[in-house]
Design a protein around this motif. Structure first.
Motif, PDB file in Angstrom:
ATOM      1  N   LYS A   1       0.796  -1.212   0.147  1.00 57.68           N
ATOM      2  CA  LYS A   1      -0.153   0.065  -0.139  1.00 57.68           C
ATOM      3  C   LYS A   1       1.050   1.274   0.008  1.00 57.68           C
ATOM      4  CE  LYS A   1      -4.489  -1.456   2.049  1.00 57.68           C
ATOM      5  NZ  LYS A   1      -5.529  -1.411   3.074  1.00 57.68           N
ATOM      6  N   ALA A   2       1.990   1.270   0.731  1.00 58.77           N
ATOM      7  CA  ALA A   2       2.830   2.341   0.856  1.00 58.77           C
ATOM      8  C   ALA A   2       3.347   2.556  -0.837  1.00 58.77           C
ATOM      9  CB  ALA A   2       3.953   2.153   1.784  1.00 58.77           C
ATOM     10  N   VAL A   3       3.850   1.669  -1.163  1.00 60.09           N
ATOM     11  CA  VAL A   3       4.404   1.549  -2.645  1.00 60.09           C
ATOM     12  C   VAL A   3       3.480   2.288  -3.553  1.00 60.09           C
ATOM     13  CG1 VAL A   3       5.302   0.162  -4.673  1.00 60.09           C
ATOM     14  CG2 VAL A   3       5.947  -0.310  -2.328  1.00 60.09           C
ATOM     15  N   ALA A   4       2.191   1.634  -3.638  1.00 59.47           N
ATOM     16  CA  ALA A   4       1.279   2.269  -4.446  1.00 59.47           C
ATOM     17  C   ALA A   4       0.843   3.732  -4.197  1.00 59.47           C
ATOM     18  CB  ALA A   4      -0.375   1.363  -4.269  1.00 59.47           C
ATOM     19  N   ALA A   5       0.737   3.954  -2.920  1.00 57.19           N
ATOM     20  CA  ALA A   5       0.628   5.367  -2.452  1.00 57.19           C
ATOM     21  C   ALA A   5       1.725   6.513  -3.244  1.00 57.19           C
ATOM     22  CB  ALA A   5       0.565   5.821  -1.324  1.00 57.19           C
TER      23      ALA A   5
ATOM     24  N   LEU B   1      -1.685   6.160 -10.938  1.00 61.46           N
ATOM     25  CA  LEU B   1      -1.517   4.777 -10.769  1.00 61.46           C
ATOM     26  C   LEU B   1      -2.490   3.961 -11.453  1.00 61.46           C
ATOM     27  CD1 LEU B   1      -0.007   2.619  -8.917  1.00 61.46           C
ATOM     28  CD2 LEU B   1      -2.077   2.974  -7.069  1.00 61.46           C
ATOM     29  N   LEU B   2      -2.070   3.409 -12.506  1.00 58.40           N
ATOM     30  CA  LEU B   2      -3.056   2.589 -13.449  1.00 58.40           C
ATOM     31  C   LEU B   2      -3.219   1.276 -12.860  1.00 58.40           C
ATOM     32  CD1 LEU B   2      -1.089   3.892 -16.508  1.00 58.40           C
ATOM     33  CD2 LEU B   2      -2.991   4.893 -15.407  1.00 58.40           C
ATOM     34  N   PHE B   3      -2.795   0.588 -12.123  1.00 58.76           N
ATOM     35  CA  PHE B   3      -3.180  -0.600 -11.753  1.00 58.76           C
ATOM     36  C   PHE B   3      -2.747  -1.140 -10.391  1.00 58.76           C
ATOM     37  CE2 PHE B   3      -2.877  -5.376 -11.458  1.00 58.76           C
ATOM     38  CZ  PHE B   3      -3.904  -5.905 -12.454  1.00 58.76           C
ATOM     39  N   ASP B   4      -3.328  -1.636  -9.382  1.00 57.48           N
ATOM     40  CA  ASP B   4      -2.835  -2.013  -8.203  1.00 57.48           C
ATOM     41  C   ASP B   4      -3.768  -3.172  -7.711  1.00 57.48           C
ATOM     42  OD1 ASP B   4      -2.091  -2.366  -5.756  1.00 57.48           O
ATOM     43  OD2 ASP B   4      -3.121  -0.444  -5.002  1.00 57.48           O
ATOM     44  N   ASP B   5      -3.322  -4.400  -7.850  1.00 56.55           N
ATOM     45  CA  ASP B   5      -3.639  -5.733  -7.565  1.00 56.55           C
ATOM     46  C   ASP B   5      -2.628  -6.844  -7.263  1.00 56.55           C
ATOM     47  OD1 ASP B   5      -5.988  -7.335  -7.142  1.00 56.55           O
ATOM     48  OD2 ASP B   5      -6.883  -7.268  -9.253  1.00 56.55           O
ATOM     49  N   ALA B   6      -3.327  -7.753  -6.718  1.00 58.71           N
ATOM     50  CA  ALA B   6      -2.398  -8.948  -6.629  1.00 58.71           C
ATOM     51  C   ALA B   6      -2.964 -10.313  -6.948  1.00 58.71           C
ATOM     52  CB  ALA B   6      -2.161  -9.240  -4.803  1.00 58.71           C
TER      53      ALA B   6
ATOM     54  N   GLY C   1       1.915  -8.752  -5.701  1.00 62.06           N
ATOM     55  CA  GLY C   1       1.520  -7.404  -5.923  1.00 62.06           C
ATOM     56  C   GLY C   1       1.927  -6.869  -7.259  1.00 62.06           C
ATOM     57  N   TYR C   2       1.054  -6.553  -7.938  1.00 59.15           N
ATOM     58  CA  TYR C   2       1.425  -5.886  -9.530  1.00 59.15           C
ATOM     59  C   TYR C   2       0.704  -4.224  -9.467  1.00 59.15           C
ATOM     60  CZ  TYR C   2       2.181 -10.558 -11.270  1.00 59.15           C
ATOM     61  OH  TYR C   2       2.588 -11.911 -11.438  1.00 59.15           O
ATOM     62  N   PHE C   3       1.778  -3.518  -9.694  1.00 55.14           N
ATOM     63  CA  PHE C   3       1.501  -2.084  -9.718  1.00 55.14           C
ATOM     64  C   PHE C   3       1.900  -1.693 -11.381  1.00 55.14           C
ATOM     65  CE2 PHE C   3       3.480  -2.898  -5.914  1.00 55.14           C
ATOM     66  CZ  PHE C   3       2.373  -2.797  -4.884  1.00 55.14           C
ATOM     67  N   VAL C   4       1.043  -0.852 -11.754  1.00 54.04           N
ATOM     68  CA  VAL C   4       1.394  -0.068 -13.086  1.00 54.04           C
ATOM     69  C   VAL C   4       1.298   1.443 -13.029  1.00 54.04           C
ATOM     70  CG1 VAL C   4       0.799   0.026 -15.612  1.00 54.04           C
ATOM     71  CG2 VAL C   4       0.563  -2.059 -14.566  1.00 54.04           C
ATOM     72  N   ALA C   5       2.134   2.276 -13.204  1.00 54.73           N
ATOM     73  CA  ALA C   5       2.145   3.801 -13.038  1.00 54.73           C
ATOM     74  C   ALA C   5       2.828   4.433 -14.014  1.00 54.73           C
ATOM     75  CB  ALA C   5       2.848   4.138 -11.692  1.00 54.73           C
ATOM     76  N   SER C   6       2.087   5.791 -14.306  1.00 58.11           N
ATOM     77  CA  SER C   6       2.965   6.593 -15.517  1.00 58.11           C
ATOM     78  C   SER C   6       3.221   7.920 -14.657  1.00 58.11           C
ATOM     79  CB  SER C   6       1.759   6.949 -16.447  1.00 58.11           C
ATOM     80  OG  SER C   6       2.192   7.972 -17.531  1.00 58.11           O
ATOM     81  N   TRP C   7       4.577   8.143 -14.856  1.00 64.56           N
ATOM     82  CA  TRP C   7       4.960   9.538 -14.278  1.00 64.56           C
ATOM     83  C   TRP C   7       5.466  10.154 -15.827  1.00 64.56           C
ATOM     84  CZ3 TRP C   7       9.061   8.703  -9.645  1.00 64.56           C
ATOM     85  CH2 TRP C   7       8.136   8.153  -8.624  1.00 64.56           C
TER      86      TRP C   7
END
Length: 229
Positions: A165-169, A212-217, A222-228
């Motif tokens: 959760k900390a990573v996703a945030a 943050l485009l994706f946050d699920d397990a 834990g898989y995350f997708v993000a765009s910066w």
């Protein structure tokens, strides 16, 4: 200078030929990765660095070749000049596949970072990548904890969800928190070092928006997708 970054997980199952019958299960994840890569390419970087976990700390500044034959699939992917003598770790092979899928045909190089790499060295690596060209894009690969559920590869650990959760945030805010390397190792987090390379690259960058485009397990990982950008 870093002008854009895409953050994606790197399970070989992202490649449909590897996933075979299970491929539709990750269609949402692939769509999120496609969106992140589209934003990365839209920022018009002059070169892209693919950063992912690997057994050795190694820079592939002349490219390399990797594939998925160990999964019974004859799919080969290359970065940069694609020198056959340089073998990419699986994470960078997935990154090369994502770049090809997105239509990138410019210069692309790789950096593999092991899970034991100290935060200071990760930051220094990120700064080096950001200074490698006037307009640098980074594709960062890695997963959160592989201990999110009872059926996860590492079984359930109650500390896994708060860590992720900390990573996703942080990914949603465009500023990752300092991550405990020992805890990340215990939680089987492959993305800790690559994410901290991103943090270094983003220092003094032109990044102004994060999504943050994706946050699920799925599968307990834990898989995350993000765009910066």
């Amino acid at each position: 200078m870093l002008v854009a970054a895409a953050v994606c997980p790197c399970p070989p199952l992202l490649v449909p030929e590897v996933a075979v019958g299970a491929a539709p299960e990750l269609d949402g994840l692939r769509a999120a990765c496609d969106e992140a890569l589209t934003a990365l390419l839209a920022a018009a970087p002059s070169r892209i660095w693919v950063v992912g976990p690997g057994a050795e700390h190694r820079m592939f500044d002349h490219g390399g070749v990797g594939g998925f034959r160990s999964f019974g699939v004859d799919v080969t992917m290359g970065l940069g000049e694609g020198e056959a003598s340089e073998t990419l770790p699986a994470s960078l092979a997935v990154g090369a596949w994502l770049l090809e899928r997105a239509g990138w045909d410019g210069p692309a190089f790789g950096l593999a970072v092991p899970d034991y790499l100290e935060q200071t060295l990760c930051r220094e690596n990120g700064l080096e990548l950001a200074r490698s060209a006037e307009r640098v894009g980074v594709l960062v690969l890695g997963e959160g904890s592989a201990r999110r559920t009872l059926k996860a590869p590492g079984y359930l650990d109650e500390r896994a969800e708060p860590f992720d959760k900390a990573v996703a945030a942080g990914l949603a805010e465009g500023e990752l928190p300092s991550l405990d390397s020992e805890l990340a190792f215990e939680l089987m987090v492959s993305g800790r070092a690559p994410w901290q390379v991103l943090s270094g690259a983003a220092e003094g960058s032109a990044i102004s928006a994060a999504r943050l485009l994706f946050d699920d397990a799925p599968y307990g990982v834990g898989y995350f997708v993000a765009s910066w950008v």
